[in-house]
Design an enzyme around this catalytic site. Structure first.
Site, PDB file in Angstrom:
ATOM      1  N   GLY A 183       0.472  -1.409   0.171  1.00 41.35           N
ATOM      2  CA  GLY A 183      -0.400  -0.613   0.069  1.00 41.35           C
ATOM      3  C   GLY A 183       1.077   1.137   0.044  1.00 41.35           C
ATOM      4  O   GLY A 183       1.874   1.021  -0.669  1.00 41.35           O
ATOM      5  N   GLU A 204       2.824  -8.668  -0.945  1.00 39.63           N
ATOM      6  CA  GLU A 204       0.853  -8.189  -1.375  1.00 39.63           C
ATOM      7  C   GLU A 204       0.530  -9.318  -1.045  1.00 39.63           C
ATOM      8  O   GLU A 204       0.113 -10.264  -2.358  1.00 39.63           O
ATOM      9  CB  GLU A 204       0.952  -7.378  -1.797  1.00 39.63           C
ATOM     10  N   SER A 265       3.317  -3.232   6.890  1.00 39.19           N
ATOM     11  CA  SER A 265       2.655  -2.367   6.800  1.00 39.19           C
ATOM     12  C   SER A 265       1.464  -2.551   5.394  1.00 39.19           C
ATOM     13  O   SER A 265       0.938  -2.205   4.235  1.00 39.19           O
ATOM     14  CB  SER A 265       3.464  -0.632   5.446  1.00 39.19           C
ATOM     15  N   ASP A 307      -7.602   9.662  12.121  1.00 41.16           N
ATOM     16  CA  ASP A 307      -7.227   8.817  12.101  1.00 41.16           C
ATOM     17  C   ASP A 307      -8.674   8.034  12.977  1.00 41.16           C
ATOM     18  O   ASP A 307      -9.100   7.068  12.392  1.00 41.16           O
ATOM     19  CB  ASP A 307      -6.165   7.958  11.828  1.00 41.16           C
ATOM     20  N   ALA A 315      -3.754  13.384   6.732  1.00 47.16           N
ATOM     21  CA  ALA A 315      -4.056  14.476   7.001  1.00 47.16           C
ATOM     22  C   ALA A 315      -3.980  15.100   7.199  1.00 47.16           C
ATOM     23  O   ALA A 315      -5.105  16.091   8.040  1.00 47.16           O
ATOM     24  CB  ALA A 315      -2.176  14.421   7.207  1.00 47.16           C
ATOM     25  N   HIS A 440       1.923  27.571 -18.779  1.00 43.89           N
ATOM     26  CA  HIS A 440       2.703  27.200 -19.415  1.00 43.89           C
ATOM     27  C   HIS A 440       3.839  26.978 -19.729  1.00 43.89           C
ATOM     28  O   HIS A 440       4.728  28.965 -19.289  1.00 43.89           O
ATOM     29  CB  HIS A 440       1.917  27.107 -21.166  1.00 43.89           C
TER      30      HIS A 440
HETATM   31  P1  NAI Z   1      -2.206   0.714   3.060  1.00 44.46           P
HETATM   32  O1  NAI Z   1      -4.038   0.304   3.679  1.00 44.46           O
HETATM   33  O2  NAI Z   1      -2.592   1.590   2.214  1.00 44.46           O
HETATM   34  O3  NAI Z   1      -1.796  -0.451   2.149  1.00 44.46           O
HETATM   35  C1  NAI Z   1      -1.415  -2.142   3.106  1.00 44.46           C
HETATM   36  C2  NAI Z   1      -1.581  -2.897   2.049  1.00 44.46           C
HETATM   37  O4  NAI Z   1      -0.912  -3.909   2.608  1.00 44.46           O
HETATM   38  C3  NAI Z   1      -2.719  -3.207   1.294  1.00 44.46           C
HETATM   39  O5  NAI Z   1      -2.517  -3.832  -0.091  1.00 44.46           O
HETATM   40  C4  NAI Z   1      -3.059  -4.951   1.882  1.00 44.46           C
HETATM   41  O6  NAI Z   1      -4.142  -5.371   0.269  1.00 44.46           O
HETATM   42  C5  NAI Z   1      -2.115  -4.988   2.404  1.00 44.46           C
HETATM   43  N1  NAI Z   1      -2.369  -6.305   3.137  1.00 44.46           N
HETATM   44  C6  NAI Z   1      -3.106  -6.590   4.362  1.00 44.46           C
HETATM   45  N2  NAI Z   1      -3.003  -7.360   5.324  1.00 44.46           N
HETATM   46  C7  NAI Z   1      -1.615  -7.813   4.718  1.00 44.46           C
HETATM   47  C8  NAI Z   1      -1.471  -9.337   3.889  1.00 44.46           C
HETATM   48  N3  NAI Z   1      -0.959  -9.737   5.691  1.00 44.46           N
HETATM   49  N4  NAI Z   1       0.103  -9.938   3.357  1.00 44.46           N
HETATM   50  C9  NAI Z   1      -0.017  -8.958   2.815  1.00 44.46           C
HETATM   51  N5  NAI Z   1      -0.086  -8.434   2.032  1.00 44.46           N
HETATM   52  C10 NAI Z   1      -1.144  -7.511   3.415  1.00 44.46           C
HETATM   53  O7  NAI Z   1      -2.081   0.660   4.270  1.00 44.46           O
HETATM   54  P2  NAI Z   1       0.108   1.511   5.001  1.00 44.46           P
HETATM   55  O8  NAI Z   1       0.526   0.962   3.070  1.00 44.46           O
HETATM   56  O9  NAI Z   1      -0.169   0.743   6.348  1.00 44.46           O
HETATM   57  O10 NAI Z   1      -0.188   2.895   4.903  1.00 44.46           O
HETATM   58  C11 NAI Z   1      -1.323   2.997   6.016  1.00 44.46           C
HETATM   59  C12 NAI Z   1      -2.055   4.718   6.303  1.00 44.46           C
HETATM   60  O11 NAI Z   1      -1.557   6.337   6.226  1.00 44.46           O
HETATM   61  C13 NAI Z   1      -2.819   4.434   4.772  1.00 44.46           C
HETATM   62  O12 NAI Z   1      -3.840   5.021   5.514  1.00 44.46           O
HETATM   63  C14 NAI Z   1      -3.004   5.571   4.360  1.00 44.46           C
HETATM   64  O13 NAI Z   1      -3.158   6.384   3.723  1.00 44.46           O
HETATM   65  C15 NAI Z   1      -1.610   6.591   5.444  1.00 44.46           C
HETATM   66  N6  NAI Z   1      -0.606   7.145   4.483  1.00 44.46           N
HETATM   67  C16 NAI Z   1      -0.743   8.091   4.004  1.00 44.46           C
HETATM   68  C17 NAI Z   1       0.440   8.517   3.111  1.00 44.46           C
HETATM   69  C18 NAI Z   1       0.281   9.063   1.708  1.00 44.46           C
HETATM   70  O14 NAI Z   1      -1.006  10.385   1.723  1.00 44.46           O
HETATM   71  N7  NAI Z   1       1.151   9.539   1.028  1.00 44.46           N
HETATM   72  C19 NAI Z   1       2.021   8.229   3.432  1.00 44.46           C
HETATM   73  C20 NAI Z   1       1.913   7.098   4.481  1.00 44.46           C
HETATM   74  C21 NAI Z   1       0.542   6.098   5.141  1.00 44.46           C
END
Ligand code: NAI
Length: 454
Positions: A183, A204, A265, A307, A315, A440
């Site tokens: 993710g 994943e 993650s 959250d 955020a 542009h």
């Molecule tokens: P996420 O929900 O983005 O991704 C988690 C991933 O892990 C998913 O693809 C899921 O299918 C996979 N997964 C779940 N269980 C699993 C398993 N047992 N084995 C393998 N894969 C598995 O969560 P993430 O990356 O931990 O981020 C958490 C939160 O932080 C999110 O809600 C995100 O919006 C926020 N965040 C936002 C950022 C941004 O806006 N740029 C940057 C970092 C975090």
């Protein structure tokens, strides 16, 4: 002392609520057990962007030949990168401290626990003191989800398995990193470690990375990273974490990915435990606080932002929710809408998105058209992305002739997606957008181009 408002938690949701309420003249107490700024400033958004900028400079120099730039003896000093990251974080956290002070917010750096309600308001205990607030805003954030995978807890305890927090404190680079979960966090951290020469494998469980983002763009993003040497195991189920790697199952067969560090993650869970919610009876659903469009909970004068309400763990969502909660407290009509919340993955290229994707619009039975254009339509993109395969997708409401969504895989997508946010949020007719002059040359012009191609 009785405050007009007690804010529990000093992350983006909490500190902004405290700032806005203090600015409006309320007496405000903000209780934060760690550093102000929460996950975003201290162990999330900001530190990762600092690291990723160093990685981007390195990548740019390493692949500069096609732009007529060659560099020798190129190296990245991880220790200096981390030190700069700490400096950026310190600067921003002290900025939040100063802003709260300037807005007359009292800050208590202790663990706060709600203990009940009396005639004057809600009571919260922190550092041996009891504080009373006529209103409460709960903004306690979220923590990494830890599934019951054998060996995972031991790995976290020994330090072999990291969450985003430990990954952003890592003193030495590992040789082999396995990332569980492809993710947002997984991809951004994988991007940094891949750029700095670590061998990275992502495991994943779904058949795609990057969650609910547009499937075509995500496939291109994955291809880009495969070319950079990242390994993806999709549709893979982690079965055990050992001391030297991760066991998983794919296509019915057992496999093993060796690692000297693992990043977990796989999503985050709302922080609703051990903060005394049960003492006043705050309603939860699937572990998160239930809120309405004014960020009110089931209790009078108790709000939940960020959250902890599980709506959209970002955020920038928390910021807006904080404003809606404070406006509601101040008696100003305001409502939270979630249909135009942008999402960005800060990979290289970046993936920026807002509103409906083809898949979500189909699922909702919307009547829409899709325009898909290569980012090469933008002169600026071409100038800066030799051989780039970026794409922009525009989802149009067929009947209203408005923008339902935009997804872009491109450099600067994190910045120019804000333009698309305006179009989705205001439902501005395409005919009106066509009259807007874009600077542009910019990559943002791809949005305008897509609209004219429709
Ligand atoms: P996420 O929900 O983005 O991704 C988690 C991933 O892990 C998913 O693809 C899921 O299918 C996979 N997964 C779940 N269980 C699993 C398993 N047992 N084995 C393998 N894969 C598995 O969560 P993430 O990356 O931990 O981020 C958490 C939160 O932080 C999110 O809600 C995100 O919006 C926020 N965040 C936002 C950022 C941004 O806006 N740029 C940057 C970092 C975090």
């Amino acid at each position: 002392m009785v405050f007009d408002l007690i804010v529990l938690g000093g992350g983006p949701g909490g500190y902004l609520a405290a700032e806005r309420a203090g600015h409006a003249g309320l007496s405000v107490l903000c209780i934060e057990k760690n550093a102000l700024g929460g996950v975003c400033l201290n162990e999330g958004c900001i530190p990762t962007k600092t690291l990723l900028y160093s990685a981007k400079l390195l990548d740019g120099a390493a692949h500069g030949e096609k732009y007529g730039v060659s560099a020798e003896g190129l190296k990245l000093d991880h220790t200096r990168v981390m030190a700069r990251k700490d400096k950026v974080v310190r600067t921003l956290v002290s900025g939040v401290n100063a802003t709260l002070k300037a807005n007359n917010v009292t800050v208590v750096k202790e663990n706060g626990v709600i203990t009940g309600k009396d005639a004057q308001g809600y009571t919260v205990q922190a550092g041996g003191e009891t504080y009373t607030g006529k209103r409460l805003i709960i903004a306690t954030g979220s923590s990494p989800a830890v599934p019951p995978i054998p060996g995972l807890k031991d790995g976290l305890e020994s330090g072999f398995v990291m969450t985003n927090r430990e990954a952003l404190q890592l003193k030495e680079l590992p040789q082999k990193l396995v990332v569980i979960g492809g993710g947002v966090i997984g991809l951004e951290m994988a991007s940094y470690f891949n750029s700095v020469g670590v061998s990275v494998t992502i495991i994943e469980m779904l058949d795609h990375i990057a969650g609910a983002n547009d499937a075509d763009l995500v496939a291109i993003l994955q291809k880009n990273y495969e070319k950079k040497g990242l390994t993806f195991h999709l549709c893979a189920k982690v079965t055990e974490v050992k001391a030297d790697g991760v066991c998983y199952e794919k296509d019915g067969a057992a496999a093993f990915a060796p690692a000297d560090k693992v990043l977990l993650s796989i999503g985050r869970r709302a922080n609703t435990k051990d903060i005394g919610l049960e003492s006043i009876g705050v309603a939860l659903e699937r572990g998160a606080i239930v809120t309405d469009a004014q960020m009110r909970t089931n209790l009078p004068d108790v709000y939940a932002v960020g959250d902890v309400n599980g709506q959209s763990m970002l955020a920038h969502t928390a910021y807006r929710e904080a404003e809606v909660a404070v406006n509601t407290i101040l008696g100003k009509a305001d409502s939270m809408r979630y249909n135009a919340i942008p999402g960005v993955i800060y990979t290289n290229p970046e993936l920026g998105a807002v509103g409906e994707t083809e898949a979500s619009a189909t699922q909702k039975g919307l009547v829409f058209d899709v325009v898909k254009i290569p980012m090469r339509f933008s002169g600026r993109y071409l100038a800066e992305n030799e051989g780039g395969d970026g794409v922009l997708k525009l989802i149009v409401d067929k009947e209203k002739q408005t923008v339902l969504g935009v997804q872009a895989l491109s450099n600067y997508a994190s910045e120019f997606i804000a333009t698309a946010v305006t179009f989705v949020e205001t439902e501005m007719p395409l005919e009106e957008i066509k009259k807007i002059v874009f600077p542009h040359p910019t990559v943002s012009e791809a949005i305008r181009e897509a609209i004219f191609q429709y």
